[in-house]
Design a protein around this motif. Structure first.
Motif, mmCIF file in Angstrom:
data_model
loop_
_atom_site.group_PDB
_atom_site.id
_atom_site.type_symbol
_atom_site.label_atom_id
_atom_site.label_comp_id
_atom_site.label_asym_id
_atom_site.label_seq_id
_atom_site.Cartn_x
_atom_site.Cartn_y
_atom_site.Cartn_z
ATOM 1 N N SER A 137 0.835 -1.207 0.000
ATOM 2 C CA SER A 137 0.000 0.000 0.000
ATOM 3 C C SER A 137 0.866 1.252 0.000
ATOM 4 N N ALA A 138 1.928 1.257 0.785
ATOM 5 C CA ALA A 138 2.827 2.412 0.812
ATOM 6 C C ALA A 138 3.516 2.600 -0.530
ATOM 7 N N SER A 139 3.875 1.519 -1.175
ATOM 8 C CA SER A 139 4.493 1.626 -2.492
ATOM 9 C C SER A 139 3.544 2.259 -3.489
ATOM 10 N N ALA A 140 2.270 1.891 -3.437
ATOM 11 C CA ALA A 140 1.294 2.479 -4.362
ATOM 12 C C ALA A 140 0.992 3.928 -4.001
ATOM 13 N N MET A 141 0.973 4.257 -2.718
ATOM 14 C CA MET A 141 0.630 5.622 -2.304
ATOM 15 C C MET A 141 1.753 6.606 -2.604
ATOM 16 N N PHE A 142 2.972 6.203 -2.432
ATOM 17 C CA PHE A 142 4.090 7.135 -2.614
ATOM 18 C C PHE A 142 4.631 7.148 -4.034
ATOM 19 N N ASN A 143 4.020 6.405 -4.921
ATOM 20 C CA ASN A 143 4.392 6.420 -6.326
ATOM 21 C C ASN A 143 3.642 7.574 -6.988
ATOM 22 N N THR A 144 4.309 8.687 -7.208
ATOM 23 C CA THR A 144 3.645 9.880 -7.732
ATOM 24 C C THR A 144 3.844 10.063 -9.225
ATOM 25 N N SER A 145 4.681 9.291 -9.837
ATOM 26 C CA SER A 145 4.942 9.424 -11.264
ATOM 27 C C SER A 145 3.829 8.758 -12.071
ATOM 28 N N PRO A 146 3.164 9.483 -12.964
ATOM 29 C CA PRO A 146 2.090 8.849 -13.740
ATOM 30 C C PRO A 146 2.598 7.776 -14.701
ATOM 31 N N SER A 147 3.855 7.842 -15.084
ATOM 32 C CA SER A 147 4.387 6.829 -15.991
ATOM 33 C C SER A 147 4.651 5.503 -15.268
ATOM 34 N N ARG A 148 4.683 5.524 -13.940
ATOM 35 C CA ARG A 148 4.921 4.301 -13.170
ATOM 36 C C ARG A 148 3.664 3.844 -12.443
ATOM 37 N N SER A 149 2.517 4.084 -13.047
ATOM 38 C CA SER A 149 1.245 3.693 -12.466
ATOM 39 C C SER A 149 1.106 2.169 -12.502
ATOM 40 N N TYR A 150 0.442 1.628 -11.499
ATOM 41 C CA TYR A 150 0.234 0.181 -11.428
ATOM 42 C C TYR A 150 -1.145 -0.223 -11.929
ATOM 43 N N LEU A 151 -1.847 0.681 -12.583
ATOM 44 C CA LEU A 151 -3.189 0.373 -13.054
ATOM 45 C C LEU A 151 -3.191 -0.613 -14.218
ATOM 46 N N PHE A 152 -2.061 -0.780 -14.878
ATOM 47 C CA PHE A 152 -1.980 -1.752 -15.973
ATOM 48 C C PHE A 152 -2.076 -3.185 -15.468
ATOM 49 N N LEU A 153 -1.926 -3.396 -14.174
ATOM 50 C CA LEU A 153 -1.935 -4.749 -13.611
ATOM 51 C C LEU A 153 -3.327 -5.372 -13.543
ATOM 52 N N GLY A 154 -4.383 -4.602 -13.804
ATOM 53 C CA GLY A 154 -5.744 -5.108 -13.658
ATOM 54 C C GLY A 154 -6.025 -6.343 -14.496
ATOM 55 N N GLY A 155 -5.699 -6.303 -15.763
ATOM 56 C CA GLY A 155 -5.947 -7.444 -16.637
ATOM 57 C C GLY A 155 -5.090 -8.645 -16.288
ATOM 58 N N ILE A 156 -3.851 -8.391 -15.947
ATOM 59 C CA ILE A 156 -2.933 -9.478 -15.584
ATOM 60 C C ILE A 156 -3.407 -10.167 -14.303
ATOM 61 N N LEU A 157 -3.826 -9.372 -13.323
ATOM 62 C CA LEU A 157 -4.293 -9.947 -12.063
ATOM 63 C C LEU A 157 -5.597 -10.706 -12.242
ATOM 64 N N SER A 158 -6.483 -10.200 -13.088
ATOM 65 C CA SER A 158 -7.742 -10.912 -13.354
ATOM 66 C C SER A 158 -7.477 -12.250 -14.039
ATOM 67 N N SER A 159 -6.549 -12.268 -14.962
ATOM 68 C CA SER A 159 -6.185 -13.536 -15.618
ATOM 69 C C SER A 159 -5.564 -14.504 -14.619
ATOM 70 N N GLY A 160 -4.729 -13.995 -13.745
ATOM 71 C CA GLY A 160 -4.123 -14.846 -12.717
ATOM 72 C C GLY A 160 -5.158 -15.399 -11.752
ATOM 73 N N LEU A 161 -6.165 -14.582 -11.426
ATOM 74 C CA LEU A 161 -7.226 -15.047 -10.536
ATOM 75 C C LEU A 161 -8.042 -16.157 -11.190
ATOM 76 N N MET A 162 -8.295 -16.023 -12.480
ATOM 77 C CA MET A 162 -9.021 -17.078 -13.196
ATOM 78 C C MET A 162 -8.201 -18.365 -13.226
ATOM 79 N N LEU A 163 -6.905 -18.238 -13.460
ATOM 80 C CA LEU A 163 -6.031 -19.410 -13.460
ATOM 81 C C LEU A 163 -5.992 -20.058 -12.084
ATOM 82 N N LEU A 164 -5.940 -19.235 -11.055
ATOM 83 C CA LEU A 164 -5.910 -19.747 -9.689
ATOM 84 C C LEU A 164 -7.221 -20.443 -9.336
ATOM 85 N N ALA A 165 -8.324 -19.964 -9.894
ATOM 86 C CA ALA A 165 -9.621 -20.601 -9.636
ATOM 87 C C ALA A 165 -9.755 -21.920 -10.382
#
Length: 100
Positions: free
Chosen positions: A9-37
């Motif tokens: 959470s601290a890593s996400a909160m203190f990351n102020t650079s828009p080029s280093r956003s972690y929002l791209f992880l949504g699709g990857i995490l959803s695919s991983g969740l489906m695989l895990l299920a």
């Protein structure tokens, strides 16, 4: 669990650079969740001795990524819209329980 949750959470909160956003992880995490299920269904058909270990540590890594993604998503939505703190808290609580 609390250390993982706090660090990601601290890593996400203190990351102020828009080029280093972690929002791209949504699709990857959803695919991983489906695989895990689907892994328990695979274990019914094919006996793999270390599949339980893959599920355990894969789930830990997956939901650690969800803490990072959800915290970044909450910050992104709070900057653009009025936020709903109950929904945001429920998202993070669900991540916390999944790690635990």
């Amino acid at each position: 669990t609390a250390t993982i949750f706090g660090c990601f959470s601290a890593s996400a909160m203190f990351n102020t650079s828009p080029s280093r956003s972690y929002l791209f992880l949504g699709g990857i995490l959803s695919s991983g969740l489906m695989l895990l299920a689907l892994l328990p269904l695979v274990s019914l058909l094919i006996h793999i001795p270390f599949l339980h270990t893959i599920q355990l540590y894969g789930g830990l890594m997956l939901f650690s990524g969800y803490v990072l993604f959800d915290t970044q998503l909450i910050i992104f939505r709070a900057e653009r819209n009025p936020c709903d703190p109950v929904v945001d808290a429920a998202m993070l609580f669900q991540d916390f329980v999944a790690i635990f």
